[in-house]
Design an enzyme around this catalytic site. Sequence first.
Site, short mmCIF file in Angstrom:
data_model
loop_
_atom_site.label_atom_id
_atom_site.label_comp_id
_atom_site.label_asym_id
_atom_site.label_seq_id
_atom_site.Cartn_x
_atom_site.Cartn_y
_atom_site.Cartn_z
N ASP A 41 36.04 -61.08 -95.22
CA ASP A 41 37.08 -61.99 -95.69
C ASP A 41 38.45 -61.60 -95.12
O ASP A 41 39.45 -62.29 -95.34
CB ASP A 41 37.10 -62.12 -97.23
CG ASP A 41 37.30 -60.79 -97.93
OD1 ASP A 41 37.38 -59.75 -97.26
OD2 ASP A 41 37.38 -60.80 -99.18
N SER A 42 38.48 -60.50 -94.33
CA SER A 42 39.70 -60.15 -93.57
C SER A 42 40.06 -61.28 -92.61
O SER A 42 41.19 -61.32 -92.11
CB SER A 42 39.47 -58.85 -92.80
OG SER A 42 38.29 -58.94 -92.01
N ASP A 80 30.90 -61.35 -96.52
CA ASP A 80 31.73 -60.99 -97.68
C ASP A 80 31.73 -62.11 -98.71
O ASP A 80 31.96 -63.28 -98.37
CB ASP A 80 33.19 -60.81 -97.20
CG ASP A 80 33.63 -59.37 -97.26
OD1 ASP A 80 33.03 -58.57 -97.99
OD2 ASP A 80 34.61 -59.06 -96.56
N LYS A 109 28.25 -58.93 -99.21
CA LYS A 109 29.01 -57.73 -99.59
C LYS A 109 29.90 -58.04 -100.78
O LYS A 109 30.52 -59.10 -100.83
CB LYS A 109 29.84 -57.20 -98.41
CG LYS A 109 30.67 -55.97 -98.79
CD LYS A 109 31.20 -55.23 -97.58
CE LYS A 109 32.39 -55.82 -96.91
NZ LYS A 109 33.58 -55.96 -97.78
N GLU A 111 32.82 -56.27 -103.55
CA GLU A 111 33.74 -55.17 -103.84
C GLU A 111 33.61 -54.74 -105.30
O GLU A 111 33.62 -55.60 -106.19
CB GLU A 111 35.19 -55.59 -103.55
CG GLU A 111 35.44 -55.83 -102.07
CD GLU A 111 36.89 -56.17 -101.75
OE1 GLU A 111 37.76 -56.02 -102.64
OE2 GLU A 111 37.15 -56.59 -100.61
N GLU A 178 36.10 -47.61 -98.22
CA GLU A 178 37.35 -47.93 -97.51
C GLU A 178 38.52 -47.13 -98.05
O GLU A 178 38.67 -46.97 -99.28
CB GLU A 178 37.65 -49.44 -97.64
CG GLU A 178 38.97 -49.81 -96.95
CD GLU A 178 39.19 -51.30 -96.74
OE1 GLU A 178 38.32 -52.10 -97.10
OE2 GLU A 178 40.26 -51.63 -96.20
#
Length: 262
Positions: A41-42, A80, A109, A111, A178
């Site tokens: 999602d970056s 993501d 993915k 978080e 991260e």
Amino acid sequence: MKTITAIKNNKGKIPLTVITAYDALFASLFDGKVDIILVGDSLNMSFNAAPDTLSATMEVMLYHSKAVCAGAKDTFIVVDMPFGTYTDEKIALLNASRVYTETKAHAVKIEGGVSRAPIIKALTQNSIAVMGHIGLMPQYVRSEGGYKIRGRTEEDILELIADAKAVEKAGAFSMVIEGVMADAAKRISEAVSIPTIGIGAGVDTDGQVLVWSDMLGFFTAFQPKFAKRYLDGASLVQDALDSYIKEVHDRSFPAPEHTYTK
Ligand code: KIV
């Protein structure tokens, strides 16, 4: 292509290579070379010029994931889950299922550590492969008041180890670590039996991930300490563009070899 089993069994072997991709063209350049392509999602920041990842949507992620899957047919692809799409088990299942039904990606993915473990478990028990993401979590940037490097104190390291163990127990096949102090990332990696993929987490994780536009020097707004540039992409593009503009202006382009004549 490395299968999920091969990825899991890779722990302790040659470190895994992971790079992000957001489109078919770059995905095809990375295909068959790296072990995993992450549709991160970056993309919201490097492609959409947003200040953070928070406004990426499920629709946007699906659109880019389809493009990446079309370009990379020989690489394990992880997508993501964007902010707000896995707030509880039911919502997470609905949204993550879309990744499997609407794209050819292999995993999602998510978080979060201990607090997200029930969601990871709900997905893995419903046959959706999950990569975890602990440490500095970009989707928490607003609630945490910024991007903060983790693992500076023993208390925080123990919290991170608990996060990693919860993610593993919930059934994730690997996890991103991260923005974590290198010694802490080493201890976290040693505490779990699934591969850890580091970004800004030192050399002792089971793999590394970089955002493609950082790695190739196309994103120049800022350069995080961990983001080594393997190419000066932005300068190369600008030099090429200057040559093109000059040649159009002085009529040396198109030359005879670029021209249809009888
Ligand atoms: O969105 C992303 O690119 C990521 C990587 C930084 C791991 O999550």
